[in-house]
Design a protein around this motif. Structure first.
Motif, PDB file in Angstrom:
ATOM      1  N   PRO A  46       0.808  -1.230   0.000  1.00  0.00           N
ATOM      2  CA  PRO A  46       0.000   0.000   0.000  1.00  0.00           C
ATOM      3  C   PRO A  46       0.838   1.275   0.000  1.00  0.00           C
ATOM      4  O   PRO A  46       0.321   2.349  -0.285  1.00  0.00           O
ATOM      5  CB  PRO A  46      -0.824  -0.112   1.283  1.00  0.00           C
ATOM      6  N   ARG A  47       2.148   1.176   0.279  1.00  0.00           N
ATOM      7  CA  ARG A  47       2.997   2.367   0.287  1.00  0.00           C
ATOM      8  C   ARG A  47       3.484   2.767  -1.094  1.00  0.00           C
ATOM      9  O   ARG A  47       4.067   3.825  -1.257  1.00  0.00           O
ATOM     10  CB  ARG A  47       4.206   2.128   1.186  1.00  0.00           C
ATOM     11  N   THR A  48       3.267   1.906  -2.091  1.00  0.00           N
ATOM     12  CA  THR A  48       3.714   2.210  -3.451  1.00  0.00           C
ATOM     13  C   THR A  48       2.505   2.305  -4.367  1.00  0.00           C
ATOM     14  O   THR A  48       1.992   1.293  -4.831  1.00  0.00           O
ATOM     15  CB  THR A  48       4.670   1.120  -3.978  1.00  0.00           C
ATOM     16  N   PRO A  49       2.012   3.506  -4.642  1.00  0.00           N
ATOM     17  CA  PRO A  49       0.890   3.642  -5.572  1.00  0.00           C
ATOM     18  C   PRO A  49       1.311   3.223  -6.974  1.00  0.00           C
ATOM     19  O   PRO A  49       2.325   3.687  -7.492  1.00  0.00           O
ATOM     20  CB  PRO A  49       0.531   5.124  -5.497  1.00  0.00           C
ATOM     21  N   THR A  50       0.539   2.325  -7.567  1.00  0.00           N
ATOM     22  CA  THR A  50       0.860   1.763  -8.873  1.00  0.00           C
ATOM     23  C   THR A  50      -0.212   2.168  -9.873  1.00  0.00           C
ATOM     24  O   THR A  50      -1.397   2.161  -9.555  1.00  0.00           O
ATOM     25  CB  THR A  50       0.940   0.229  -8.786  1.00  0.00           C
ATOM     26  N   ARG A  66       8.494   5.179  -6.547  1.00  0.00           N
ATOM     27  CA  ARG A  66       9.551   4.652  -5.694  1.00  0.00           C
ATOM     28  C   ARG A  66       9.918   5.730  -4.690  1.00  0.00           C
ATOM     29  O   ARG A  66      10.437   6.775  -5.066  1.00  0.00           O
ATOM     30  CB  ARG A  66      10.760   4.274  -6.530  1.00  0.00           C
ATOM     31  N   PRO A  67       9.669   5.499  -3.389  1.00  0.00           N
ATOM     32  CA  PRO A  67       9.966   6.541  -2.400  1.00  0.00           C
ATOM     33  C   PRO A  67      11.467   6.748  -2.252  1.00  0.00           C
ATOM     34  O   PRO A  67      12.275   5.888  -2.589  1.00  0.00           O
ATOM     35  CB  PRO A  67       9.355   5.998  -1.112  1.00  0.00           C
ATOM     36  N   LEU A  68      11.833   7.900  -1.741  1.00  0.00           N
ATOM     37  CA  LEU A  68      13.235   8.253  -1.545  1.00  0.00           C
ATOM     38  C   LEU A  68      13.804   7.454  -0.382  1.00  0.00           C
ATOM     39  O   LEU A  68      13.224   7.413   0.701  1.00  0.00           O
ATOM     40  CB  LEU A  68      13.358   9.752  -1.259  1.00  0.00           C
ATOM     41  N   ASP A  69      14.922   6.803  -0.621  1.00  0.00           N
ATOM     42  CA  ASP A  69      15.613   6.050   0.409  1.00  0.00           C
ATOM     43  C   ASP A  69      16.685   6.947   1.009  1.00  0.00           C
ATOM     44  O   ASP A  69      17.605   7.374   0.320  1.00  0.00           O
ATOM     45  CB  ASP A  69      16.233   4.787  -0.179  1.00  0.00           C
ATOM     46  N   SER A  70      16.569   7.250   2.283  1.00  0.00           N
ATOM     47  CA  SER A  70      17.486   8.202   2.904  1.00  0.00           C
ATOM     48  C   SER A  70      18.894   7.639   3.065  1.00  0.00           C
ATOM     49  O   SER A  70      19.849   8.394   3.122  1.00  0.00           O
ATOM     50  CB  SER A  70      16.945   8.637   4.261  1.00  0.00           C
ATOM     51  N   CYS A  77      11.149   8.866  -7.467  1.00  0.00           N
ATOM     52  CA  CYS A  77      10.814   8.954  -8.884  1.00  0.00           C
ATOM     53  C   CYS A  77       9.857   7.813  -9.241  1.00  0.00           C
ATOM     54  O   CYS A  77       9.622   6.910  -8.458  1.00  0.00           O
ATOM     55  CB  CYS A  77      12.077   8.863  -9.731  1.00  0.00           C
ATOM     56  N   TYR A  78       9.304   7.881 -10.443  1.00  0.00           N
ATOM     57  CA  TYR A  78       8.478   6.797 -10.940  1.00  0.00           C
ATOM     58  C   TYR A  78       9.380   5.733 -11.547  1.00  0.00           C
ATOM     59  O   TYR A  78      10.364   6.044 -12.208  1.00  0.00           O
ATOM     60  CB  TYR A  78       7.487   7.288 -11.998  1.00  0.00           C
TER      61      TYR A  78
END
Length: 145
Positions: A46-50, A66-70, A77-78
């Motif tokens: 659910p954290r990755t809208p597709t 794709r969320p930013l990995d700190s 980015c998509y």
């Protein structure tokens, strides 16, 4: 007395900068067990809208955010998903499309994992369950002053 310095060992090769950082290892090709296992894992998170975008010429493109990995600084980015695997999952009924958002030259659908899943097989109980009897609870009187 003069000392000669062996410069061949201390100097980096011509054309290369020695910054102390190593290059990232080449990605290894892991064998894929079943078609679309990783794709279904990404879609069902659910954290990755597709989304799937269907263009006017009929081309489809599945992508997710794709969320930013700190820690690595990558992402934000998509990222595209393999169209063939996503189409196979859609035909098998494992993913479903949401309401369309229509634009002049494309239509975008939200992709989600299908909610129809096979129920686990029923287990045979070893012994019938006994109903639980409730104990009588004492009622306490409240004093009013």
């Amino acid at each position: 007395m003069l000392f000669t310095v062996n410069q061949t060992q201390d100097r980096p090769r011509a054309g290369r900068m020695n910054t102390g950082l190593r290059a990232a290892p080449a990605p290894s090709r892991a064998p894929v067990g079943t078609v679309g296992t990783d794709v279904l894992r990404v879609i069902s998170d659910p954290r990755t809208p597709t989304f799937v975008t269907v263009y006017a010429n009929g081309r489809r493109r599945y992508s997710y955010w794709r969320p930013l990995d700190s820690t690595t600084g990558q992402g934000g980015c998509y990222a595209a998903l393999p169209t063939g695997d996503c189409d196979a999952l859609h035909e098998a009924g494992k993913i479903e499309l949401g309401n369309p958002v229509v634009d002049a030259n494309r239509t975008t659908y939200r992709v989600s994992a299908s909610s129809t899943r096979a129920a686990p097989p029923a287990r045979a109980l070893a012994a019938p369950l006994r109903p639980v009897r409730e104990r009588a609870r004492p009622v306490r009187a409240v004093r009013v002053a």
